[in-house]
Each structure stands twice: as structure tokens, then as C-alpha cells.
Design a protein around this motif. Structure first.
Motif, PDB file in Angstrom:
ATOM      1  N   SER A  14       0.810  -1.223   0.000  1.00 14.50           N
ATOM      2  CA  SER A  14       0.000   0.000   0.000  1.00 14.50           C
ATOM      3  C   SER A  14       0.842   1.270   0.000  1.00 14.50           C
ATOM      4  N   THR A  15       2.043   1.229   0.580  1.00 14.36           N
ATOM      5  CA  THR A  15       2.879   2.434   0.652  1.00 14.36           C
ATOM      6  C   THR A  15       3.802   2.571  -0.544  1.00 14.36           C
ATOM      7  N   GLY A  16       4.001   1.485  -1.310  1.00 14.12           N
ATOM      8  CA  GLY A  16       4.897   1.547  -2.473  1.00 14.12           C
ATOM      9  C   GLY A  16       6.349   1.456  -2.115  1.00 14.12           C
ATOM     10  N   ALA A  17       6.677   1.102  -0.842  1.00 12.44           N
ATOM     11  CA  ALA A  17       8.069   0.984  -0.443  1.00 12.44           C
ATOM     12  C   ALA A  17       8.697  -0.220  -1.118  1.00 12.44           C
ATOM     13  N   GLU A  18      10.009  -0.135  -1.384  1.00  6.92           N
ATOM     14  CA  GLU A  18      10.719  -1.245  -2.022  1.00  6.92           C
ATOM     15  C   GLU A  18      10.863  -2.404  -1.039  1.00  6.92           C
ATOM     16  N   PHE A  19      11.043  -2.040   0.218  1.00 10.30           N
ATOM     17  CA  PHE A  19      11.115  -3.083   1.248  1.00 10.30           C
ATOM     18  C   PHE A  19      10.770  -2.482   2.593  1.00 10.30           C
TER      19      PHE A  19
END
Length: 551
Positions: free
Chosen positions: A96-101
Motif C-alpha cells: 500500500s505504501t509503495g516501499a521497495e522493502f
């Protein structure tokens, strides 16, 4: 009065110019535009990269802090298998946040959550967890982890007031560079479009300026300016230019002499209002007249001048005036020189006419066979001319004065006027050029006036007496005319005053008096013995006193 309009486009000097003004302007403006675009581009590229990186770091830090404060996650650290609870909890947050990890580890840096399940239970990579696990700080760092170089945020996880783990949220550096590159590509495209439009504008501006300069190059303009200044300064007439506000924009050297009787520096008048500069303030209304002035006679200092003022209009707007100042005295001197030439021509014409009549008389006597009478007539006339010539040669050393008097004797003889030279007359003194000019003008004018005075009288007599005995050269010219009333004896020497009818009179005596005064002489009127006027001219024989040494 008609003034021809000069088209400066026909005044091209055609200097050796390799690149013309238009191309130079386009190149220079184009180079300036491109330099500005490049500088702005690199600055904005750096600014966008730095801003985007800071924004991504802040975003990662916000996600990490949110995850670190989830109660379930904090409680999971006290369980037997934290990874089985924490990893499923983190996966949807990552999506949901689009973070890579999003990686969660304990105080020993053992992973409880990782996007790659095989790496669960293994130690975290990067070596940048100390500040969060030991000091409890929340921060953003750059490090190389198991997924590569990344920008990641570190936030400690607390349970019962103690640090029990760390949350690491990151974005890969390659992804950040890719986003930055996309932004920069769009921005460079916009900048290049702006540069292209600016260069087109430079072409338009260069063309417009070239048109305003009538297609001339700077070298041509400089040459024309120098040429114009040379012409203006070498012109014998005074020239003064004013703008529409009455401010002096140009004044040549002749005008300086007429207005100030000396050469003055340009700083004393350029850019100043004419009322504050000119010695005669009333000149302003004539020199700044939007309707122009033509041959207006005015007195400026010691000079009488003719003023001609021409208005300047540009696209129906009044831009100022250009005025010329002509010294009336010089014009009158030229007029008198011409008048003297006319006098000599009239004298020669009279002499020619007289001798023509005498030749016809001789021819008639010969046809009648009266040879003796013809010979006697020839001898008589020859003796008369010889008598005049011998008389003047003996009595006068200056050949110009002798020539003028012979001409006047013949002219008087033709007009039936008795013109005689007193037997005691003598003029042996040598005259300088200035004295000779003044004396010739005086003799010519006074004899002509005397002839005019006696031509309608029954007794037409003029006598001339001259002498240089003593310190002065004296000439007396007396006629048998009506004479001059005593109350007008001084007024007749004023310029413009005349007892004769008609226009453009009253200059002869005034000019004569002026020329005689310039050689330190005097001209005055006396009561004559013949009943008419008797004018006396006196000039010093001494060359220094007569103004010859400084002439």
C-alpha cells in the motif's frame, strides 16, 4: 521654404564587416539564452534530485514510524515466533505504501519481516542500525543492503519502554534515479522549447533593431556620426539643436562664437535648458517655435544675426528644432563687395558708352572730310584722359584708390556730373589691406551717394579732396545736393535708416562707418561750401593704430 528629407539608408559607408549586426545580435543573444538555460537546467536538476531524495526519505521515515508504533507488532516481539506474526502483517503495508522493502529485526538484527521469505531469520545487511538500536534515534540513511543500494529510514521499536527491535523502510537508489531522470527529461524538454522560442524572439528583436538603424552597421553609424560632427563644426553658419523640452542637444563652434564670443566646453550647455544658457533669454521663443522661423533679424551680443528655425517632426510628433544663425554683418560685407563690383562694372559700362559716342563722333568727322577737327577732338580727349591718369598717378600711391577714382570720373562724366579733384590733394602713404578695403568702400559709397544727391539738381557738382599731411589720411567728399538736416546728422549712420525711397536701404553709411571704425578711423558730416553734404573720412597712417598689425 522647402527642406529636402534625407534618407539615411542611402548613406551606407560599406565598411569591411565580416558578420553583420543582425547575425551578431542573434548569436550573442542565442549564446546568452543557451548559457542561462544550461545553468538553470543543471541547477533545477540538482534541486529536483535533492528534493525528491529528501521527500522519499521523509516518506520512508513516516512509514517506518507508523509501522514501529503498531501495537500488534510491538507485542509480537515477546512471542515465541515473532516472524510468523510480523511478516504477514508487514506485507500489505509494503504494497500500500509503495516501499521497495520493509524489514523488521530484533536487537540482534535478526529479520522478522522481509519481502523475500528466504531471508527471514537471517541477519540484516548494511550495518546502519546502531543509532536506532543503541541510541533510540529515528533517521534516514544510505546503505547497500541485500537488495542493493537504497535510501532507508530506521525507527526503533519499543515494548514496555525498552528497545526490542528496529523497522527499516527503504527505496532503491536505482528507482529514485529513474524517477528523477523522468522528471528531468520533461523539464529539459520544456527548457529547450523555451530556449527555441527565445532564439526566435532574438531573431525578431535583431531584425527590429536593424530596421530602426536603417540597416546600418555600428561601424557605419560611428562613421556617419563622426562625419556629421565634422560637417557641423566646419559649417560657417551657427547651428543649434533643441529637443521638444527646450534642452540643447547640439551647438557648433560658430554658434558658440556668436552666442558667447568664445569657444566653451560642451559640458556647459549640452543637456541644459536653453533659457539657462543663452545670454538673451528671449531667444528661446524663437529657437523653440514649433512652427519655425524664417530670416528673423535679431541682436545677439555684439552681433546682428538672421535666425532660421526649422521644426523636427517624427511620426506627427514634435521632436524639437534645428536653428541656423547667420551673421548679418558678414552678409552685408559680401553685399558691399558685390556692390563694389557692380560699381566698377557700371563705371566701365559708362566709360565704354562714352568712348563709343566719341568714336562715332570721330567717324562722322572723317566721313565729312574734316580731318583737322577729328584730330583736334582726339587730342582733346586723349589729353583729358592722360590728364586724369597723370594727376592720379602723381598724387596717389595706392593703385586701387587711383583705379576707383578714374572709374568714378568717367561715370560722372557720362552722367553729366562735374566731378573734380582738388589740386592740392595728395596721398603718398602706403595702405595695408585692411585700410585699403575700408577706404575703397568709404570712397565708393560716399561718391555714389553724392551722385544720387545731385542728379536731379540743375547744378551738379562734386568735389574731392584728400591729403596725408599729418598723422591721418583725410578724404573730403562734398556735393551740391539738398544736404542733410542737422537733426539727422547722426541718425544717417544708423543701420536701416535712409533718406532714399525703396526697400533694403540704409546699409551703405552704416557699413562704411563700421569698416572705418575697425581701422581706428572716423566718419563724420560737416557743413559744405557747395550747399550740400560734406562727408569727411579720417584714418590713422600709423599701421599699428590703423589695426593692420593685428589684422
Amino acid at each position: 521654404m522647402y527642406y529636402r528629407k534625407t534618407d539615411v539608408r542611402n548613406l551606407h559607408i560599406k565598411p569591411d564587416v565580416i558578420v553583420n549586426l543582425k547575425i551578431k545580435m542573434i548569436l550573442l543573444i542565442g549564446i546568452l539564452i543557451m548559457a542561462v538555460v544550461i545553468i538553470i537546467g543543471f541547477f533545477i536538476e540538482y534541486f529536483v534530485s535533492d528534493t525528491l531524495e529528501a521527500e522519499m526519505g521523509q516518506r520512508a521515515l513516516s512509514v517506518a514510524e507508523t509501522v514501529a508504533h503498531i501495537p500488534e507488532l510491538m507485542e509480537a516481539f515477546s512471542g515465541e515466533d515473532p516472524a510468523s506474526i510480523i511478516n504477514p502483517m508487514i506485507a500489505p503495508i509494503k504494497e500500500s505504501t509503495g516501499a521497495e522493502f520493509i524489514v523488521v529485526g530484533n536487537t540482534d538484527e535478526i529479520r522478522y519481516a522481509h519481502p523475500i521469505p528466504d531471508r527471514l531469520g537471517k541477519k540484516m545487511v548494511g550495518g546502519d542500525n546502531e543509532r536506532a538500536l543503541v541510541f533510540g534515534e529515528s533517521y534516514v540513511s544510505k546503505a547497500v543492503g541485500s537488495l542493493g543500494s537504497s535510501l532507508r529510514a530506521k525507527v526503533p521499536v519499543y515494548s514496555d519502554g525498552k528497545i526490542v527491535g528496529v523497522v527499516s523502510v527503504g527505496f532503491l537508489a536505482d528507482d529514485i534515479r529513474s524517477i528523477t531522470r523522468t522528471y528531468n527529461e520533461h523539464f529539459w524538454i520544456v527548457l529547450l522549447l523555451i530556449a527555441g522560442i527565445a532564439i526566435i524572439g532574438a531573431v525578431v528583436i535583431a531584425s527590429y533593431i536593424k530596421k530602426l538603424l536603417f540597416g546600418m552597421e555600428p561601424e557605419e553609424i560611428a562613421h556617419l556620426l563622426f562625419q556629421k560632427e565634422t560637417i557641423l563644426q566646419s559649417t560657417h553658419e551657427g547651428i543649434i539643436a533643441l529637443n521638444q523640452h527646450g534642452i540643447i542637444t547640439m551647438l557648433n563652434s560658430t554658434a558658440e562664437q556668436l552666442l558667447f564670443n568664445s569657444q566653451i566646453s560642451a559640458e556647459q550647455y549640452l543637456g541644459k535648458k536653453i533659457q539657462t544658457v543663452l545670454p538673451e533669454p528671449h531667444l528661446f521663443e524663437y529657437l523653440s517655435d514649433a512652427n519655425g522661423q524664417s530670416n528673423r533679424e535679431m541682436v545677439i551680443g555684439n552681433h546682428i544675426v538672421f535666425v532660421n528655425s526649422v521644426p523636427i517632426y517624427f511620426e506627427q510628433s514634435f521632436m524639437g528644432t534645428v536653428s541656423t544663425l547667420r551673421n548679418k554683418t558678414e552678409i552685408e560685407l559680401l553685399a558691399k563687395e558685390l556692390d563694389r563690383v557692380k560699381q566698377y562694372a557700371n563705371a566701365l559700362r559708362a566709360q565704354t558708352h562714352e568712348f563709343s559716342n566719341k568714336l562715332y563722333t570721330i567717324v562722322g568727322l572723317l566721313h565729312l572730310g574734316k580731318k583737322r577737327q577729328a584730330i583736334d577732338y582726339i587730342l582733346k580727349e586723349s589729353n583729358l584722359q592722360k590728364k586724369w591718369a597723370d594727376l592720379l598717378i602723381q598724387k596717389i600711391a595706392d593703385p586701387l584708390v587711383s583705379g576707383l577714382l578714374i572709374g568714378k570720373l568717367n561715370q560722372a562724366n557720362e552722367l553729366g556730373i562735374e566731378l573734380s579733384i582738388h589740386s592740392d590733394s595728395v596721398l603718398k602713404s602706403l595702405l595695408c589691406e585692411k585700410q585699403s578695403k575700408a577706404l575703397l568702400t568709404a570712397i565708393g559709397n560716399l561718391i555714389d551717394n553724392a551722385m544720387d544727391a545731385v542728379k536731379m539738381k540743375s547744378t551738379r557738382t562734386i568735389t574731392i579732396f584728400f591729403t596725408d599731411i599729418g598723422d591721418d589720411i583725410i578724404f573730403e567728399i562734398e556735393d551740391s545736393g539738398e544736404g542733410i538736416p542737422e537733426e539727422l546728422s547722426m541718425k544717417i549712420f544708423e543701420q536701416g535708416f535712409s533718406l532714399k525711397e525703396g526697400n533694403h536701404r540704409g546699409f551703405g553709411l552704416a557699413l562704411t562707418k563700421q569698416l572705418i571704425s575697425e581701422v581706428k578711423g572716423a566718419l563724420f558730416l560737416e557743413e559744405g561750401e557747395l550747399g550740400g553734404a560734406c562727408f569727411v573720412v579720417s584714418i590713422p597712417k600709423d599701421l599699428n593704430k590703423g589695426g593692420c598689425r593685428n589684422a
